[in-house]
Design a protein around this motif. Structure first.
Motif, PDB file in Angstrom:
ATOM      1  N   MET A 130       0.851  -1.163   0.000  1.00 34.00           N
ATOM      2  CA  MET A 130       0.000   0.000   0.000  1.00 34.00           C
ATOM      3  C   MET A 130       0.905   1.236   0.000  1.00 34.00           C
ATOM      4  O   MET A 130       1.879   1.293   0.746  1.00 34.00           O
ATOM      5  CB  MET A 130      -0.880  -0.041   1.265  1.00 34.00           C
ATOM      6  N   SER A 131       0.543   2.185  -0.794  1.00 37.31           N
ATOM      7  CA  SER A 131       1.356   3.400  -0.886  1.00 37.31           C
ATOM      8  C   SER A 131       1.102   4.304   0.322  1.00 37.31           C
ATOM      9  O   SER A 131       0.056   4.194   0.969  1.00 37.31           O
ATOM     10  CB  SER A 131       1.024   4.162  -2.170  1.00 37.31           C
ATOM     11  N   PRO A 132       2.030   5.220   0.617  1.00 38.58           N
ATOM     12  CA  PRO A 132       1.791   6.173   1.712  1.00 38.58           C
ATOM     13  C   PRO A 132       0.512   6.996   1.500  1.00 38.58           C
ATOM     14  O   PRO A 132      -0.186   7.316   2.463  1.00 38.58           O
ATOM     15  CB  PRO A 132       3.031   7.071   1.689  1.00 38.58           C
ATOM     16  N   GLU A 133       0.200   7.308   0.244  1.00 32.76           N
ATOM     17  CA  GLU A 133      -1.020   8.056  -0.036  1.00 32.76           C
ATOM     18  C   GLU A 133      -2.257   7.223   0.299  1.00 32.76           C
ATOM     19  O   GLU A 133      -3.250   7.751   0.820  1.00 32.76           O
ATOM     20  CB  GLU A 133      -1.058   8.491  -1.511  1.00 32.76           C
ATOM     21  N   GLU A 134      -2.218   5.936  -0.009  1.00 33.04           N
ATOM     22  CA  GLU A 134      -3.341   5.061   0.315  1.00 33.04           C
ATOM     23  C   GLU A 134      -3.480   4.897   1.829  1.00 33.04           C
ATOM     24  O   GLU A 134      -4.595   4.879   2.353  1.00 33.04           O
ATOM     25  CB  GLU A 134      -3.181   3.714  -0.380  1.00 33.04           C
ATOM     26  N   GLN A 135      -2.357   4.800   2.528  1.00 35.71           N
ATOM     27  CA  GLN A 135      -2.410   4.727   3.985  1.00 35.71           C
ATOM     28  C   GLN A 135      -3.025   6.008   4.554  1.00 35.71           C
ATOM     29  O   GLN A 135      -3.864   5.951   5.459  1.00 35.71           O
ATOM     30  CB  GLN A 135      -1.014   4.509   4.567  1.00 35.71           C
ATOM     31  N   LYS A 136      -2.636   7.144   4.020  1.00 34.50           N
ATOM     32  CA  LYS A 136      -3.176   8.425   4.489  1.00 34.50           C
ATOM     33  C   LYS A 136      -4.683   8.500   4.218  1.00 34.50           C
ATOM     34  O   LYS A 136      -5.449   8.994   5.050  1.00 34.50           O
ATOM     35  CB  LYS A 136      -2.456   9.582   3.804  1.00 34.50           C
ATOM     36  N   LEU A 137      -5.093   7.999   3.071  1.00 33.64           N
ATOM     37  CA  LEU A 137      -6.508   7.967   2.722  1.00 33.64           C
ATOM     38  C   LEU A 137      -7.292   7.146   3.747  1.00 33.64           C
ATOM     39  O   LEU A 137      -8.328   7.589   4.251  1.00 33.64           O
ATOM     40  CB  LEU A 137      -6.678   7.390   1.313  1.00 33.64           C
ATOM     41  N   ILE A 138      -6.798   5.975   4.069  1.00 33.13           N
ATOM     42  CA  ILE A 138      -7.473   5.111   5.045  1.00 33.13           C
ATOM     43  C   ILE A 138      -7.434   5.739   6.435  1.00 33.13           C
ATOM     44  O   ILE A 138      -8.422   5.694   7.175  1.00 33.13           O
ATOM     45  CB  ILE A 138      -6.875   3.690   5.039  1.00 33.13           C
ATOM     46  N   MET A 139      -6.321   6.355   6.800  1.00 33.69           N
ATOM     47  CA  MET A 139      -6.228   7.023   8.098  1.00 33.69           C
ATOM     48  C   MET A 139      -7.266   8.136   8.215  1.00 33.69           C
ATOM     49  O   MET A 139      -7.688   8.479   9.319  1.00 33.69           O
ATOM     50  CB  MET A 139      -4.823   7.587   8.328  1.00 33.69           C
ATOM     51  N   GLY A 140      -7.691   8.677   7.096  1.00 30.37           N
ATOM     52  CA  GLY A 140      -8.730   9.696   7.101  1.00 30.37           C
ATOM     53  C   GLY A 140     -10.073   9.180   7.592  1.00 30.37           C
ATOM     54  O   GLY A 140     -10.965   9.966   7.911  1.00 30.37           O
TER      55      GLY A 140
ATOM     56  N   ALA B 272      -1.273  -7.738   3.283  1.00 32.69           N
ATOM     57  CA  ALA B 272      -0.332  -7.253   4.302  1.00 32.69           C
ATOM     58  C   ALA B 272       0.322  -8.420   5.034  1.00 32.69           C
ATOM     59  O   ALA B 272       1.528  -8.375   5.338  1.00 32.69           O
ATOM     60  CB  ALA B 272      -1.053  -6.343   5.286  1.00 32.69           C
ATOM     61  N   MET B 273      -0.444  -9.461   5.297  1.00 27.44           N
ATOM     62  CA  MET B 273       0.110 -10.640   5.960  1.00 27.44           C
ATOM     63  C   MET B 273       1.146 -11.317   5.083  1.00 27.44           C
ATOM     64  O   MET B 273       2.201 -11.727   5.560  1.00 27.44           O
ATOM     65  CB  MET B 273      -1.013 -11.612   6.323  1.00 27.44           C
ATOM     66  N   GLU B 274       0.836 -11.440   3.807  1.00 27.64           N
ATOM     67  CA  GLU B 274       1.770 -12.070   2.876  1.00 27.64           C
ATOM     68  C   GLU B 274       3.085 -11.297   2.811  1.00 27.64           C
ATOM     69  O   GLU B 274       4.158 -11.876   2.732  1.00 27.64           O
ATOM     70  CB  GLU B 274       1.132 -12.164   1.488  1.00 27.64           C
ATOM     71  N   ARG B 275       2.984  -9.973   2.863  1.00 27.50           N
ATOM     72  CA  ARG B 275       4.176  -9.122   2.783  1.00 27.50           C
ATOM     73  C   ARG B 275       4.788  -8.831   4.146  1.00 27.50           C
ATOM     74  O   ARG B 275       5.819  -8.186   4.239  1.00 27.50           O
ATOM     75  CB  ARG B 275       3.832  -7.796   2.079  1.00 27.50           C
ATOM     76  N   ARG B 276       4.122  -9.269   5.215  1.00 31.27           N
ATOM     77  CA  ARG B 276       4.566  -9.032   6.592  1.00 31.27           C
ATOM     78  C   ARG B 276       4.723  -7.532   6.853  1.00 31.27           C
ATOM     79  O   ARG B 276       5.733  -7.080   7.363  1.00 31.27           O
ATOM     80  CB  ARG B 276       5.860  -9.778   6.893  1.00 31.27           C
ATOM     81  N   ASP B 277       3.688  -6.796   6.519  1.00 31.09           N
ATOM     82  CA  ASP B 277       3.708  -5.349   6.649  1.00 31.09           C
ATOM     83  C   ASP B 277       2.771  -4.937   7.788  1.00 31.09           C
ATOM     84  O   ASP B 277       1.552  -4.915   7.635  1.00 31.09           O
ATOM     85  CB  ASP B 277       3.274  -4.697   5.335  1.00 31.09           C
ATOM     86  N   ALA B 278       3.360  -4.605   8.947  1.00 38.92           N
ATOM     87  CA  ALA B 278       2.581  -4.277  10.138  1.00 38.92           C
ATOM     88  C   ALA B 278       1.716  -3.037   9.934  1.00 38.92           C
ATOM     89  O   ALA B 278       0.571  -2.989  10.406  1.00 38.92           O
ATOM     90  CB  ALA B 278       3.510  -4.081  11.328  1.00 38.92           C
TER      91      ALA B 278
ATOM     92  N   PRO C 109      -0.119 -14.966  16.299  1.00 39.75           N
ATOM     93  CA  PRO C 109       1.181 -15.277  16.896  1.00 39.75           C
ATOM     94  C   PRO C 109       2.401 -14.718  16.156  1.00 39.75           C
ATOM     95  O   PRO C 109       3.536 -14.923  16.598  1.00 39.75           O
ATOM     96  CB  PRO C 109       1.211 -16.806  16.905  1.00 39.75           C
ATOM     97  N   ALA C 110       2.196 -14.007  15.087  1.00 37.61           N
ATOM     98  CA  ALA C 110       3.334 -13.458  14.340  1.00 37.61           C
ATOM     99  C   ALA C 110       3.966 -12.306  15.128  1.00 37.61           C
ATOM    100  O   ALA C 110       3.261 -11.428  15.623  1.00 37.61           O
ATOM    101  CB  ALA C 110       2.883 -12.983  12.959  1.00 37.61           C
ATOM    102  N   GLU C 111       5.262 -12.304  15.227  1.00 33.36           N
ATOM    103  CA  GLU C 111       5.992 -11.267  15.976  1.00 33.36           C
ATOM    104  C   GLU C 111       6.135  -9.967  15.193  1.00 33.36           C
ATOM    105  O   GLU C 111       6.413  -8.933  15.778  1.00 33.36           O
ATOM    106  CB  GLU C 111       7.397 -11.769  16.340  1.00 33.36           C
ATOM    107  N   TRP C 112       5.960  -9.983  13.886  1.00 33.44           N
ATOM    108  CA  TRP C 112       6.310  -8.831  13.055  1.00 33.44           C
ATOM    109  C   TRP C 112       5.268  -7.703  13.080  1.00 33.44           C
ATOM    110  O   TRP C 112       5.493  -6.646  12.516  1.00 33.44           O
ATOM    111  CB  TRP C 112       6.586  -9.255  11.613  1.00 33.44           C
ATOM    112  N   HIS C 113       4.138  -7.903  13.726  1.00 29.91           N
ATOM    113  CA  HIS C 113       3.121  -6.843  13.789  1.00 29.91           C
ATOM    114  C   HIS C 113       2.905  -6.423  15.239  1.00 29.91           C
ATOM    115  O   HIS C 113       3.498  -6.994  16.158  1.00 29.91           O
ATOM    116  CB  HIS C 113       1.811  -7.297  13.137  1.00 29.91           C
ATOM    117  N   ARG C 114       2.064  -5.402  15.434  1.00 30.82           N
ATOM    118  CA  ARG C 114       1.801  -4.868  16.766  1.00 30.82           C
ATOM    119  C   ARG C 114       0.314  -4.928  17.125  1.00 30.82           C
ATOM    120  O   ARG C 114      -0.132  -4.242  18.039  1.00 30.82           O
ATOM    121  CB  ARG C 114       2.270  -3.409  16.832  1.00 30.82           C
TER     122      ARG C 114
END
Length: 172
Positions: free
Chosen positions: A1-11, A47-53, A82-87
């Motif tokens: 996901m691009s930073p712009e898409e993340q910002k859109l969702i954060m909106g 996101a899970m496939e890419r391990r992107d928290a 149980p994955a350690e890579w996310h919060r």
């Protein structure tokens, strides 16, 4: 996901004094989707496939904003927990707890003892407490057995919360 898409969702997140800066329709239009729950599930699996928290967080924000049923997310959430890579461990336990399903018991039981590295600082064991309270709401013998197994736990916080839930269930 691009930073712009993340910002859109954060909106979609309500900010006190500011409100929301985006609507669900705007987010769906950007992604060319009409179903927020389906989009959130697709983004979560990606996101899970890419391990992107960060993208896991975005998918969960979208799920909540779309009002999508947690039940549709049960399988990936139990896999993700149980994955350690996310919060998102506490949020996952809270969502699984809302299901009140015996299918969630193994994951909730794990959450009563396992402390992910990102929560190692928490002496109050908030993750375990959330899991114990979630187990208290799950009907059936599987949840009761886990709670009974925690009655004699060496950790006082775990032991006391397990006893409270057993008492609440009328099983003490």
């Amino acid at each position: 996901m691009s930073p712009e898409e993340q910002k859109l969702i954060m909106g979609l997140v309500f900010v006190p004094g500011q409100g929301r800066t985006r609507t669900l329709d705007e987010v769906l239009a950007h992604f060319g989707e009409s179903d927020g729950g389906a989009l959130a599930l697709r983004l979560l699996r990606d996101a899970m496939e890419r391990r992107d928290a960060d993208d896991v967080g975005m998918a969960l924000i979208l799920r909540a904003s779309a009002g999508a049923s947690v039940e549709e997310f049960m399988e990936p959430l139990t896999e993700l927990f149980p994955a350690e890579w996310h919060r998102g461990h506490e949020e996952i336990v809270s969502m699984l707890g809302r299901l009140r399903s015996p299918k969630t018991v193994p994951t909730l039981a794990l959450a009563t003892h396992w402390v992910p590295e990102c929560l190692d600082w928490d002496e109050n064991r908030a993750l375990a407490v959330k899991a114990i309270w979630a187990l208290g709401a799950v009907p059936g013998p599987e949840a009761r057995e886990v709670l009974e197994g925690l009655r004699d736990d060496e950790n006082e916080i775990i032991r006391e919360n397990a006893l409270r839930q057993l008492a609440r269930r009328g099983e003490l």
